[in-house]
Design a protein around this motif. Structure first.
Motif, short mmCIF file in Angstrom:
data_model
loop_
_atom_site.label_atom_id
_atom_site.label_comp_id
_atom_site.label_asym_id
_atom_site.label_seq_id
_atom_site.Cartn_x
_atom_site.Cartn_y
_atom_site.Cartn_z
N VAL A 193 3.13 -0.11 -4.10
CA VAL A 193 3.25 0.77 -3.15
C VAL A 193 2.78 2.33 -3.81
N TYR A 195 2.72 6.33 -3.00
CA TYR A 195 2.77 7.32 -2.02
C TYR A 195 2.11 8.62 -2.28
N ASP A 197 1.59 12.85 -0.94
CA ASP A 197 1.98 13.79 -0.31
C ASP A 197 1.32 14.91 -0.96
N LYS A 226 9.81 4.52 -9.74
CA LYS A 226 8.93 5.53 -9.22
C LYS A 226 8.18 6.14 -10.52
N CYS A 261 0.83 4.82 1.26
CA CYS A 261 1.63 5.55 2.34
C CYS A 261 1.38 7.01 2.09
N CYS A 262 0.71 7.60 3.21
CA CYS A 262 0.27 9.13 3.18
C CYS A 262 0.37 9.74 4.68
N CYS A 284 2.37 7.74 7.30
CA CYS A 284 3.77 7.99 7.41
C CYS A 284 4.33 8.11 8.63
N ILE A 364 8.34 1.84 3.18
CA ILE A 364 7.06 2.43 3.64
C ILE A 364 6.87 3.29 5.06
N THR A 366 8.35 6.25 5.33
CA THR A 366 7.90 7.44 5.22
C THR A 366 7.95 7.97 3.44
N THR A 367 7.16 8.97 3.23
CA THR A 367 6.88 9.62 2.01
C THR A 367 8.18 10.36 1.56
N SER A 369 10.26 9.42 -0.54
CA SER A 369 10.55 9.52 -1.77
C SER A 369 9.63 10.50 -2.52
#
Length: 456
Positions: A193, A195, A197, A226, A261-262, A284, A364, A366-367, A369
């Motif tokens: 995964v 992310y 943002d 992460k 995830c974006c 997201c 996944i 939400t972003t 994280s």
């Protein structure tokens, strides 16, 4: 434990050992009783500890000058006044005044010199204008969100050290090579995964100041840990920018990604699919909810949120489509058609989320994280009206991320000494573990057995 974690722990252990040795040396020559007398005497005589005219600068001056004198003796091979120096071809030649900045204030030194000008002090190198941890202090203050002018005023007010705007800028610019090395460092071949943002920053472009997006990418490795993969400032919208980002990640070693995830970024999906053909781009869900809520009045938000919930909690795509149709046909849906259109327009990028089980959906969904990191970064950049360049944006964000990572490393070391594990550490972004990752990885292994099992 990863290589970076082992290295951080080794560095922490070395630092602990050095501090312990320094503490033993201090206690040997300056016991607590002597320190108490010293503090009482400075108070009685009106002498400050730091800054201009302070006791600590005077003490450091004495130690440095005597230390440089010892270095010169070692360099010449004979002590001052020793007859062995006659005819040696080199001798002492007085001193040169030199002012250096330190963590306790400016110090005026008398730096010894030799007649042949071959002596160079290791304590106070030639050309040095700052000693000890002053540069580290400047970088730490900058990473904490202080502007160059703020730092200039702070050092002058607290230490009595006057540094120019250019000097402080040069100190912070010294990390640019490290930033470049970090931005181009090798990455792992597989991230289940990633992310993405963005932070909105103001950057000067000629005679204008424009809003730009500083995108931060965080990858989750096979252990659920992460890592910040990179920072990119987007000057232009579209696929060309994202094609460059994806190409850079691929060139740094990323061979496959399962899910990105974006927030529905223009051109990103096409760039990802061109670089990693089997990767899935997931919008997201939280961003999607927020986007649809922009059109809803405050009085109706709770009711609309209640109608949206069956869409993103649906068991499958058909159930989600029925829930969306119910929202569109409702009074609220007819009152806010733009909110309905937001979901319809993002539908193709939303529905992949529905194919997974509860554990993976949590990962996944939400972003957040990465938003937790961005929250800390926003606090740091809010003091700046604008940045002079894209490089300045990346420099500050990198310093801030390193500062966050240093805090995490210190907390990890503290918790480890108490016999606690990673889960007890506050969830800073770099090196933190994704909640519920084992269950999510199990689902990924069932959905993508060939791609996941190759890296287990």
């Amino acid at each position: 434990m990863t290589h970076d974690e082992m290295r951080a722990e080794d560095l922490d252990q070395v630092e602990v050992e050095h501090r312990a040795a320094a503490a033993r040396l201090r206690e040997e020559f300056f016991d607590d009783e002597l320190v108490d007398k010293l503090l009482a005497a400075t108070g009685e005589r009106g002498v400050s500890l730091t800054g201009a005219g302070g006791f600590l600068p005077e003490m450091i001056k004495t130690v440095l000058e005597r230390g440089m004198g010892a270095e010169l003796t070692d360099h010449l091979g004979y002590a001052k006044g020793d007859a062995a120096g006659r005819g040696s071809g080199n001798s002492r030649n007085g001193t040169t005044p030199k002012t250096v900045g330190t963590e306790v204030g400016d110090i005026a030194l008398d730096q010894p010199r030799d007649r042949n000008s071959t002596f160079s002090s290791a304590l106070v190198p030639k050309g040095a204008r700052r000693l000890g941890g002053l540069e580290d202090m400047i970088i730490s203050l900058y990473a904490g969100g202080m502007t160059v002018r703020d730092i200039q005023h702070h050092l002058g007010a607290t230490l009595g050290t006057e540094l120019s705007h250019e000097t402080i800028s040069n100190v912070t610019d010294a990390v640019l090579e490290e930033v470049k090395a970090w931005q181009s460092r090798p990455l792992e071949a597989f991230y289940p995964v990633i992310y993405l943002d963005a932070l909105v920053v103001k950057v000067r472009d000629g005679s204008h100041v424009t809003n730009r997006s500083a995108h931060v990418a965080v990858g989750v490795d096979m252990d659920g840990v992460k890592h910040v993969l990179g920072i990119w400032v987007q000057a232009t919208e579209g696929a060309k920018f994202w094609a460059g980002v994806c190409a850079q990640l691929a060139n740094r070693g990323v061979k496959d990604v399962l899910i990105v995830c974006c927030d529905g970024l223009t051109g990103l999906a096409e760039a990802i699919e061109a670089t990693w053909p089997h990767a899935m781009v997931q919008t997201c869900v939280v961003h999607l909810i927020r986007a649809s809520m922009r059109f809803v009045s405050y009085a109706d938000r709770k009711a609309v949120a209640a109608m949206l919930r069956p869409i993103y909690t649906a068991a499958d795509e058909d159930a989600a489509l029925m829930a969306l149709a119910a929202f569109a046909d409702s009074n609220l849906g007819k009152k806010y058609p733009a909110a309905v259109a937001t979901w319809e327009n993002a539908w193709d990028r939303f529905i992949p989320f529905l194919a997974f089980g509860p554990a993976l959906r949590k990962v996944i969904y939400t972003t957040n994280s990465i938003e937790s990191l961005n929250y800390q970064l926003r606090k740091i950049i809010k003091n700046r009206g604008h940045f002079p360049s894209d490089e300045a944006v990346i420099k500050l964000l990198w310093l801030a991320i390193m500062n966050i990572e240093d805090k995490r490393a210190r907390e990890r070391a503290k918790q480890a000494s108490k016999g606690k594990d990673r889960k007890s550490v506050p969830r800073l972004i770099e090196g933190a573990a994704v909640t519920g990752w084992k269950a999510a990885l199990g689902e990924l292994a069932l959905v993508y057995p060939d791609r996941v099992n190759a890296y287990l």
